[in-house]
Design a protein around this motif. Structure first.
Motif, mmCIF file in Angstrom:
data_model
loop_
_atom_site.group_PDB
_atom_site.id
_atom_site.type_symbol
_atom_site.label_atom_id
_atom_site.label_comp_id
_atom_site.label_asym_id
_atom_site.label_seq_id
_atom_site.Cartn_x
_atom_site.Cartn_y
_atom_site.Cartn_z
ATOM 1 N N TYR A 17 0.852 -1.194 0.000
ATOM 2 C CA TYR A 17 0.000 0.000 0.000
ATOM 3 C C TYR A 17 0.885 1.240 0.000
ATOM 4 O O TYR A 17 2.094 1.151 0.196
ATOM 5 N N GLU A 18 0.257 2.397 -0.183
ATOM 6 C CA GLU A 18 0.986 3.656 -0.001
ATOM 7 C C GLU A 18 1.288 3.813 1.489
ATOM 8 O O GLU A 18 0.445 3.489 2.323
ATOM 9 N N PRO A 19 2.487 4.356 1.853
ATOM 10 C CA PRO A 19 2.843 4.384 3.270
ATOM 11 C C PRO A 19 1.976 5.328 4.099
ATOM 12 O O PRO A 19 1.789 5.097 5.281
ATOM 13 N N ASP A 20 1.443 6.400 3.481
ATOM 14 C CA ASP A 20 0.679 7.331 4.318
ATOM 15 C C ASP A 20 -0.820 7.341 3.984
ATOM 16 O O ASP A 20 -1.515 8.289 4.312
ATOM 17 N N HIS A 21 -1.292 6.281 3.340
ATOM 18 C CA HIS A 21 -2.735 6.166 3.102
ATOM 19 C C HIS A 21 -3.390 5.378 4.224
ATOM 20 O O HIS A 21 -2.849 4.390 4.687
ATOM 21 N N ILE A 22 -4.564 5.856 4.657
ATOM 22 C CA ILE A 22 -5.303 5.106 5.668
ATOM 23 C C ILE A 22 -6.089 4.034 4.941
ATOM 24 O O ILE A 22 -6.930 4.323 4.084
ATOM 25 N N VAL A 23 -5.776 2.762 5.224
ATOM 26 C CA VAL A 23 -6.341 1.677 4.429
ATOM 27 C C VAL A 23 -7.262 0.780 5.248
ATOM 28 O O VAL A 23 -7.800 -0.199 4.728
ATOM 29 N N GLY A 24 -7.459 1.060 6.512
ATOM 30 C CA GLY A 24 -8.325 0.195 7.310
ATOM 31 C C GLY A 24 -8.500 0.765 8.688
ATOM 32 O O GLY A 24 -8.159 1.924 8.943
ATOM 33 N N GLY A 25 -9.029 -0.045 9.601
ATOM 34 C CA GLY A 25 -9.229 0.394 10.974
ATOM 35 C C GLY A 25 -7.913 0.596 11.695
ATOM 36 O O GLY A 25 -6.858 0.251 11.180
ATOM 37 N N GLU A 26 -7.996 1.177 12.898
ATOM 38 C CA GLU A 26 -6.778 1.386 13.688
ATOM 39 C C GLU A 26 -6.370 0.090 14.370
ATOM 40 O O GLU A 26 -7.222 -0.670 14.825
ATOM 41 N N PHE A 27 -5.053 -0.127 14.464
ATOM 42 C CA PHE A 27 -4.493 -1.272 15.189
ATOM 43 C C PHE A 27 -5.121 -2.605 14.785
ATOM 44 O O PHE A 27 -5.472 -3.417 15.634
ATOM 45 N N LEU A 28 -5.305 -2.844 13.462
ATOM 46 C CA LEU A 28 -5.817 -4.143 13.029
ATOM 47 C C LEU A 28 -4.748 -5.201 13.288
ATOM 48 O O LEU A 28 -3.563 -4.936 13.152
ATOM 49 N N PRO A 29 -5.175 -6.415 13.677
ATOM 50 C CA PRO A 29 -4.182 -7.482 13.887
ATOM 51 C C PRO A 29 -3.631 -7.993 12.550
ATOM 52 O O PRO A 29 -4.116 -7.620 11.496
ATOM 53 N N TRP A 30 -2.605 -8.875 12.658
ATOM 54 C CA TRP A 30 -1.985 -9.421 11.450
ATOM 55 C C TRP A 30 -3.002 -10.254 10.692
ATOM 56 O O TRP A 30 -3.727 -11.052 11.275
ATOM 57 N N SER A 31 -3.069 -10.063 9.361
ATOM 58 C CA SER A 31 -4.023 -10.835 8.558
ATOM 59 C C SER A 31 -3.476 -10.930 7.146
ATOM 60 O O SER A 31 -2.422 -10.367 6.847
ATOM 61 N N THR A 32 -4.175 -11.631 6.268
ATOM 62 C CA THR A 32 -3.689 -11.743 4.885
ATOM 63 C C THR A 32 -3.828 -10.413 4.156
ATOM 64 O O THR A 32 -3.068 -10.112 3.246
ATOM 65 N N MET A 33 -4.823 -9.605 4.556
ATOM 66 C CA MET A 33 -4.990 -8.284 3.947
ATOM 67 C C MET A 33 -3.831 -7.360 4.318
ATOM 68 O O MET A 33 -3.245 -6.694 3.469
ATOM 69 N N HIS A 34 -3.547 -7.312 5.619
ATOM 70 C CA HIS A 34 -2.452 -6.486 6.132
ATOM 71 C C HIS A 34 -1.523 -7.407 6.908
ATOM 72 O O HIS A 34 -1.798 -7.757 8.046
ATOM 73 N N LEU A 35 -0.420 -7.809 6.257
ATOM 74 C CA LEU A 35 0.424 -8.871 6.819
ATOM 75 C C LEU A 35 0.886 -8.561 8.240
ATOM 76 O O LEU A 35 0.980 -9.446 9.074
#
Lengths: 317, 306
Positions: free
Chosen positions: B69-87
């Motif tokens: 993803y872009e480093p400064d784009h907000i792409v989801g909720g805050e403090f999401l746990p590790w997942s396949t979407m956000h490793l």
């Protein structure tokens, strides 16, 4: 002994001169800013009147040497100026925190100094064994790690599991025993960071001595290795070891800033970091002067102790 | 849970040893003659160091390709746990942690490198000049630097940042100025030994200019210790910048940077989540790696053989 006292007196004079020059550098740090400091601190939106009032408050309408002299006489009398952020005297802000920082540093030093001496002597004694190698690898790692990494690893293993508090919120009323418990993690972090340096240098200076003929002689007499180190090597290694200890207590001063922020400990380091974002110059100047003075005094102490404990210097030929 | 972590640590150490061994084989196989022999005798720790540095450089160079993803784009909720979407999950504002780590390699390392380079050029040229010219210039510079060194570096940089404000260019300059005083000492000490040699005397008598004397006669003989010093200095600068960023007065948001990432996400640690330790670990691994390589270079330069 006459010669020794002269050397020490010279060293003291040099230390005082150094402190004086440091105060000059710290003062002139504010002079290095291109343009008007009052304008920069207040921002572009400030009205000319506010800027002028602020300049008067900072004493900017006077010449730089006058201001330096005023500042220095103020410092000598314990008057460190007013904080720009909350208009309280800087000495008041510092007074409530300086004890905390000294407590934390002394706590860390009380663990780190004996620990690193013992580890250094042991790894010199058992050099090139597995024990020596693993202590050395651990020391190299501790030197390479940022302080906050060490701190958070400790928090993860010791605080998160509930053994120790992750915040060292002490105040003047906290009992001594409770204070020791609450500040254990910050003290342990500082210990780990400085022990590595001290232990490596202790080991190195003892190993250097072990190659000398008089140690060979002591060994040939049939002395045990531990006795050779404790009675023959350590007295001669004391001067470099003391220097290293003082230098590292100086490092501790720098390390204390980060550690205080991690553990939200009310000390001087945190005050200094806060003053950076608020552009609070009088506070930053005062704290920097205190830290530098502590560092110079530690070095002075190390030099003097090194001279006193050096067997060669106290028995002039 | 502690046993699991120890198991992980043991596994990664084993993997690191295997990888360094393989990397040494590759280096020996694919580098030309002389260099190949050097690498064949390099200790595993140095190979590990070089491998890590290479990986960091590659990650920094290829950051846009590697980051999901872009480093400064907000792409989801805050403090999401590790997942396949956000490793590696998301940070305190909902930005992708992995992408920020990858871009952090680019920002943090390049800022530290630039700062070291400036400190090094300034410190070395002043140090060599002081040693070559000698006399009052040497005295004045050396005594001035002696005093500067007695002010603890981190404290001095905090003071200078209070005066000049916090921006990246000022940060780079402040750290460079403070560290150049340390470089000066070493450069001068090394050059003093070289200047005392007979061939320098001969060069002076030949009428060589100061510039030629420094660049052609002294510098080549002072390179080995200076290169090692560059590595060590980089570690110190890197740690100093990370510490300042961690304190919130170094590299400013929203720039992806390892020091400030630790600060922003530190709250997670008290809940037993190791994600905030990852950027700190990235800093630690790089400093250890550079130290390993410097150790090997110093060992080679001193001519010690096992």
């Amino acid at each position: 002994m006459e010669r020794l006292s002269v050397i020490i007196a010279k060293r003291l004079a040099l230390g005082i001169l150094t402190l004086f020059v440091i105060s000059l550098i710290i003062f002139s740090a504010t002079e290095m800013l291109p343009g008007d400091i009052a304008q920069t601190v207040l921002g572009q939106s400030a009205t000319p009147d506010t800027v002028a009032a602020f300049r008067r408050e900072l004493g900017l309408d006077q010449s730089a040497p006058t201001r330096y002299l005023n500042w220095l006489t103020g410092v000598a009398h314990g008057d460190l100026g007013m904080s720009l952020a909350n208009r309280r005297p800087v000495s008041e802000l510092i007074a409530s925190r300086v004890g905390n920082t000294i407590f934390l540093s002394a706590y860390a030093a009380a663990i780190a100094v004996p620990l690193s001496l013992i580890l250094g002597i042991l790894s010199a004694l058992y050099r090139n064994t597995t024990f020596d190698r693993s202590v050395n690898v651990a020391a190299l790692a501790a030197i390479s790690f940022p302080e906050f990494f060490v701190a958070y690893i400790l928090v993860f293993f010791l605080a998160q599991t509930g053994y120790f508090p992750s915040m060292a919120n002490v105040d003047a009323n906290t009992a001594f025993g409770e204070k020791l418990y609450k500040t254990f993690l910050p003290a342990l972090t500082l210990t780990l960071v400085v022990t590595a340096h001290m232990m490596r240098m202790t080991r190195a200076s003892i190993i250097n001595l072990l190659a000398l003929p008089y140690i060979e002689m002591a060994r040939l007499k049939g002395m045990s290795p531990l006795r050779v180190i404790v009675y023959h090597a350590v007295p001669n290694a004391l001067a470099p070891i003391i220097t290293v200890i003082a230098l590292n207590l100086g490092w501790l001063i720098a390390g204390v800033v980060v550690v205080e922020v991690v553990f939200v400990y009310p000390g001087l380091g945190q005050l200094m970091v806060d003053s950076v974002s608020k552009r609070d110059l009088p506070v930053a100047q005062a704290v920097a002067l205190l830290f530098a003075a502590a560092y110079v005094l530690l070095n002075l102490l190390a030099d003097v102790l090194g001279m006193i404990t050096n067997p060669g210097l106290s028995h002039p030929k | 849970m502690t046993t699991v972590l120890i198991l992980y640590a043991a596994l990664s150490i084993a993997a690191a040893i295997c990888a360094s061994w393989l990397f040494r084989r590759v280096l020996v196989r694919f580098s030309p003659g002389n260099l190949s022999e050097e690498f064949a005798t390099a200790p595993l720790s140095a190979c590990f160091g070089m491998l890590v540095i290479l990986i960091y450089v590659l990650v920094a160079a290829l950051a846009p390709l590697l980051a999901p993803y872009e480093p400064d784009h907000i792409v989801g909720g805050e403090f999401l746990p590790w997942s396949t979407m956000h490793l590696l999950g998301t940070d305190n504002l909902g930005r992708d942690m992995l992408s920020r780590l990858v871009y952090g390699a680019r920002n943090t390392v390049s800022i530290a490198f630039l700062s070291t380079a400036i400190a090094f050029i300034a410190g070395t040229s002043l140090g060599l000049l002081a040693a070559t010219v000698g006399g009052w210039l040497d005295q004045a510079l050396s005594r001035f630097i002696d005093v500067i060194i007695t002010i603890p570096g981190l404290v001095f940089s905090l003071l200078l940042l209070t005066v000049f404000g916090t921006s990246i260019s000022i940060l780079i300059l402040v750290i460079a100025v403070i560290d150049s005083s340390r470089v000066f000492r070493l450069a001068r000490a090394v050059a003093i030994d070289v200047v005392a040699m007979d061939y320098i005397e001969a060069a002076r008598l030949r009428g060589e200019t100061l510039w030629r004397l420094i660049t052609r006669e002294i510098l080549p003989n002072a390179t080995a210790p200076l290169v090692a010093e560059f590595g060590l200095r980089f570690c110190f600068v890197f740690l100093a910048i990370s510490a300042l960023s961690f304190l919130g007065v170094g590299i400013q948001p929203p720039t992806a940077d390892w020091g400030s990432m630790v600060r922003e996400n530190a709250a997670l640690i008290t809940f037993g989540d190791i994600t905030p330790l990852l950027p700190a670990g990235c800093i630690a691994v790089l400093t250890v790696a550079v130290n390993f390589v410097v150790d090997w270079m110093l060992h080679r330069a001193s001519g010690l053989k096992e």
